[in-house]
Motif scaffolding. Structure first.
Motif, short mmCIF file in Angstrom:
data_model
loop_
_atom_site.label_atom_id
_atom_site.label_comp_id
_atom_site.label_asym_id
_atom_site.label_seq_id
_atom_site.Cartn_x
_atom_site.Cartn_y
_atom_site.Cartn_z
N ALA A 193 72.29 18.56 68.52
CA ALA A 193 71.01 18.34 67.86
C ALA A 193 70.72 19.44 66.84
CB ALA A 193 69.90 18.28 68.91
N ILE A 194 71.03 20.68 67.21
CA ILE A 194 70.82 21.80 66.29
C ILE A 194 71.74 21.67 65.07
CG2 ILE A 194 71.08 24.30 66.01
CD1 ILE A 194 70.23 24.58 68.94
N ALA A 195 72.96 21.22 65.31
CA ALA A 195 73.91 21.02 64.20
C ALA A 195 73.40 19.95 63.24
CB ALA A 195 75.28 20.66 64.75
N ILE A 196 72.85 18.87 63.81
CA ILE A 196 72.30 17.80 62.97
C ILE A 196 71.14 18.32 62.15
CG2 ILE A 196 71.04 15.61 63.02
CD1 ILE A 196 72.73 14.85 65.47
N MET A 197 70.29 19.14 62.78
CA MET A 197 69.15 19.71 62.07
C MET A 197 69.61 20.61 60.94
SD MET A 197 65.90 19.96 61.86
CE MET A 197 64.63 21.05 61.22
N ALA A 198 70.59 21.47 61.24
CA ALA A 198 71.11 22.37 60.21
C ALA A 198 71.74 21.59 59.07
CB ALA A 198 72.14 23.32 60.83
N GLY A 199 72.47 20.53 59.39
CA GLY A 199 73.08 19.69 58.37
C GLY A 199 72.05 19.01 57.50
N SER A 200 70.96 18.54 58.13
CA SER A 200 69.88 17.88 57.38
C SER A 200 69.20 18.85 56.43
CB SER A 200 68.85 17.29 58.36
OG SER A 200 69.43 16.29 59.16
N LEU A 201 68.99 20.08 56.88
CA LEU A 201 68.38 21.10 56.01
C LEU A 201 69.29 21.43 54.83
CD1 LEU A 201 66.89 23.53 58.69
CD2 LEU A 201 65.63 21.96 57.21
N PHE A 202 70.58 21.51 55.10
CA PHE A 202 71.53 21.81 54.03
C PHE A 202 71.57 20.68 53.01
CE2 PHE A 202 75.85 21.31 52.27
CZ PHE A 202 75.93 22.51 51.56
N VAL A 203 71.60 19.43 53.49
CA VAL A 203 71.62 18.28 52.58
C VAL A 203 70.33 18.24 51.76
CG1 VAL A 203 71.64 15.76 52.44
CG2 VAL A 203 73.20 16.93 54.00
N SER A 204 69.20 18.53 52.40
CA SER A 204 67.92 18.55 51.68
C SER A 204 67.95 19.58 50.55
CB SER A 204 66.78 18.89 52.65
OG SER A 204 66.62 17.89 53.63
N PHE A 205 68.45 20.77 50.87
CA PHE A 205 68.55 21.82 49.86
C PHE A 205 69.50 21.42 48.74
CE2 PHE A 205 70.66 25.79 48.37
CZ PHE A 205 69.56 26.36 47.75
N LEU A 206 70.61 20.80 49.10
CA LEU A 206 71.59 20.35 48.11
C LEU A 206 71.00 19.29 47.19
CD1 LEU A 206 74.55 20.72 47.24
CD2 LEU A 206 75.17 18.86 48.80
#
Length: 224
Positions: A193-206
């Motif tokens: 779940a934390i990995a998914i959250m981190a990935g979502s934040l990275f994609v948002s920033f990208l």
């Protein structure tokens, strides 16, 4: 692209975004779509990031639309303070719906089927409004967008994720389909779940960075 033409395009796009947001809201809350995914009944639809992000995007479009019409009526120019506020609001809104768009294209669409992902209100919330919002952000004259403004793009995702996981920690996961993990992020445990959250934040920033670059490219091609 001349300034007046650019303003007219932005005016048109924001009008369409506002109208389609109301259409999506109506379909979401009053029309039950058979076999539609991530849609439920009534106000409980606000638990979904897609609904929240699109309603926010529509609200930002309406605010910008009112200001733009007012500004065109009295021939005034947007102040630096206004541009700063609208840049922040727009990058937050467009990044949020852009994340929804990317997640459907890259993850949920292949997993559940694109036909179900684009059914009913989801056709507007998952596809049409995000595309229109991204195009509008690219062509709108927002001045020189500072790199720091792209950081604001992760705020909606971060707030939603924090509240989502706090709710699970306090109230438990529950049982599908009426549990608290409606996106199934906990299927891989808290580390997943934390990995998914981190990935979502990275994609948002990208997404914010890419749209900022495209806006800059579009600005350099505008006629003086």
């Amino acid at each position: 692209m001349k300034g007046n033409t650019k303003q007219l395009i932005s005016l048109f796009l924001n009008i369409v975004i506002v109208i389609l947001t109301f259409v999506g809201i109506y379909l979401t809350f009053f029309v039950r779509t058979k076999d539609g995914y991530f849609l439920t009944k009534g106000i409980s639809n606000f638990k979904y990031f897609t609904v929240l992000s699109n309603v926010f995007c529509g609200a930002v479009a309406l605010i910008y639309l009112i200001e733009l019409i007012t500004r065109r009526a009295d021939k005034s120019k947007a102040t630096g303070k206004y541009l700063c506020v609208i840049r922040i609001l727009k990058v937050m809104a467009v990044t949020a719906v852009g994340l929804t768009f990317v997640q459907i294209i890259a993850f949920l669409g292949p997993l559940y089927g694109y036909a179900k992902m684009y059914k009913g209100a989801n056709l507007y919330f998952h596809l049409i409004i995000p595309i229109l919002a991204m195009v509008d952000y690219i062509v709108t004259d927002l001045g020189d967008i500072p790199f720091r403004d792209t950081i604001w793009g992760i705020v909606p995702t971060l707030l939603y994720g924090v509240i989502y996981y706090i709710n699970i920690i306090i109230n438990g996961i529950g049982e599908w389909p009426n549990g608290n993990d409606w996106y199934g992020f906990m299927n891989w445990g808290m580390p997943g779940a934390i990995a998914i959250m981190a990935g979502s934040l990275f994609v948002s920033f990208l997404i914010g960075c890419i749209l900022r670059k495209l806006n800059s490219i579009c600005a350099t091609r505008r006629s003086p």
